[in-house]
Design an enzyme around this catalytic site. Sequence first.
Site, PDB file in Angstrom:
ATOM      1  N   ASP A  81       0.844  -1.192   0.000  1.00 18.97           N
ATOM      2  CA  ASP A  81       0.000   0.000   0.000  1.00 18.97           C
ATOM      3  C   ASP A  81       0.883   1.247   0.000  1.00 18.97           C
ATOM      4  O   ASP A  81       1.734   1.423   0.880  1.00 18.97           O
ATOM      5  CB  ASP A  81      -0.900  -0.023   1.243  1.00 18.97           C
ATOM      6  CG  ASP A  81      -1.875   1.137   1.324  1.00 18.97           C
ATOM      7  OD1 ASP A  81      -1.720   2.112   0.571  1.00 18.97           O
ATOM      8  OD2 ASP A  81      -2.797   1.066   2.155  1.00 18.97           O
ATOM      9  N   THR A 119       0.098   5.757 -23.456  1.00 15.86           N
ATOM     10  CA  THR A 119      -0.351   4.372 -23.372  1.00 15.86           C
ATOM     11  C   THR A 119      -1.302   4.056 -24.515  1.00 15.86           C
ATOM     12  O   THR A 119      -1.907   4.949 -25.123  1.00 15.86           O
ATOM     13  CB  THR A 119      -1.063   4.101 -22.038  1.00 15.86           C
ATOM     14  OG1 THR A 119      -2.323   4.800 -22.027  1.00 15.86           O
ATOM     15  CG2 THR A 119      -0.221   4.578 -20.860  1.00 15.86           C
ATOM     16  N   PHE A 165      -4.175   2.679 -24.288  1.00 14.14           N
ATOM     17  CA  PHE A 165      -5.533   3.050 -23.903  1.00 14.14           C
ATOM     18  C   PHE A 165      -5.744   4.555 -24.059  1.00 14.14           C
ATOM     19  O   PHE A 165      -6.800   5.002 -24.492  1.00 14.14           O
ATOM     20  CB  PHE A 165      -5.792   2.619 -22.457  1.00 14.14           C
ATOM     21  CG  PHE A 165      -5.631   1.142 -22.240  1.00 14.14           C
ATOM     22  CD1 PHE A 165      -6.597   0.246 -22.680  1.00 14.14           C
ATOM     23  CD2 PHE A 165      -4.510   0.642 -21.607  1.00 14.14           C
ATOM     24  CE1 PHE A 165      -6.455  -1.116 -22.492  1.00 14.14           C
ATOM     25  CE2 PHE A 165      -4.348  -0.722 -21.412  1.00 14.14           C
ATOM     26  CZ  PHE A 165      -5.325  -1.605 -21.860  1.00 14.14           C
ATOM     27  N   ASP A 190      -7.451   5.343  -9.794  1.00 13.60           N
ATOM     28  CA  ASP A 190      -8.876   4.992  -9.835  1.00 13.60           C
ATOM     29  C   ASP A 190      -9.707   6.240  -9.555  1.00 13.60           C
ATOM     30  O   ASP A 190      -9.571   6.862  -8.496  1.00 13.60           O
ATOM     31  CB  ASP A 190      -9.173   3.914  -8.789  1.00 13.60           C
ATOM     32  CG  ASP A 190     -10.529   3.248  -9.001  1.00 13.60           C
ATOM     33  OD1 ASP A 190     -11.468   3.947  -9.428  1.00 13.60           O
ATOM     34  OD2 ASP A 190     -10.650   2.041  -8.742  1.00 13.60           O
ATOM     35  N   ASP A 209      -7.855  10.617 -16.943  1.00 10.48           N
ATOM     36  CA  ASP A 209      -8.751  10.758 -18.088  1.00 10.48           C
ATOM     37  C   ASP A 209     -10.193  10.964 -17.633  1.00 10.48           C
ATOM     38  O   ASP A 209     -11.128  10.834 -18.425  1.00 10.48           O
ATOM     39  CB  ASP A 209      -8.655   9.530 -19.002  1.00 10.48           C
ATOM     40  CG  ASP A 209      -8.957   8.231 -18.274  1.00 10.48           C
ATOM     41  OD1 ASP A 209      -9.211   8.262 -17.045  1.00 10.48           O
ATOM     42  OD2 ASP A 209      -8.936   7.169 -18.927  1.00 10.48           O
TER      43      ASP A 209
END
Length: 276
Positions: free
Chosen positions: A156, A252, A254, A179, A215
């Site tokens: 973590d 990347t 993506f 995230d 994004d």
Amino acid sequence: MSENAASDGSDVFAYAENSEIKSPGIVRELDENGSYVRHRLSSADAEQDYRNRRIKSFVVREGRLTAGQEHALTEYWKDYGIDYQDRPLDISGVFGRVAPLALEIGFGMGKSLVEMAVRDPGRDFIGIEVHTPGVGACIMAAHEAGISNLRVIHYDAVDVLSNMIPDGVIDRLQLYFPDPWHKARHKKRRLVKPDFMDLIIPKLAVCGIIHMATDWEPYAQQMLEVQSEDSRIENLSPDGTFVERPDYRPLTKFEARGQRLGHGVWDLLFRKKQCN
């Protein structure tokens, strides 16, 4: 919900079966009569209990290790892995030299991180990731690239930054596509908040950089707001908002696909003040 002191005077309380104990440092167990009782933990166990209960900015979705990832973890961890410890790390001792340090939080499968390390051999890189297949993939790619300026920590990031990373050593902190926790009820799980800034800013070297990218536009605005309100850092964007993707951050697949579809990506660069 009633609570009654135990007959022996100890700090134990009985609760109904459907009760919830949410206080850090307290655990609930069934006694021999089938009733729930709670008791306080020792200070050391309470600290671990707090860590376990702390709201996380990630969910571990392990997936299955490929044969290559498993082999890399077994055979090359000694070359690229750093075991978690609860004391400051000797950065120069790890790499065998003194060099600028980039630390990336959540490197995914590690492809971009390895590419950056290959491109910039004069800089050392530490990546932190909780996803085991990603750690294995990163180590496998690093071994195949034959680089020596990259290390990974499988833990973590909040604990790593709190306990392992000394103050004043990070030349560039990288947080790419964390995230976003799209749902409103999950917004509290987003990593970039004032308490996160309190954790990372002391770790920055003189003139140290914080580079974030996302994004998800609402998260980009949150990143901008949180950092803009912190008087210890300054925005390197000429207009005080976002910057173009720096050349050192690889595009990347993506991200490239998203751009073809008209999706946005927002990069933010902030620098620690008192740079001179």
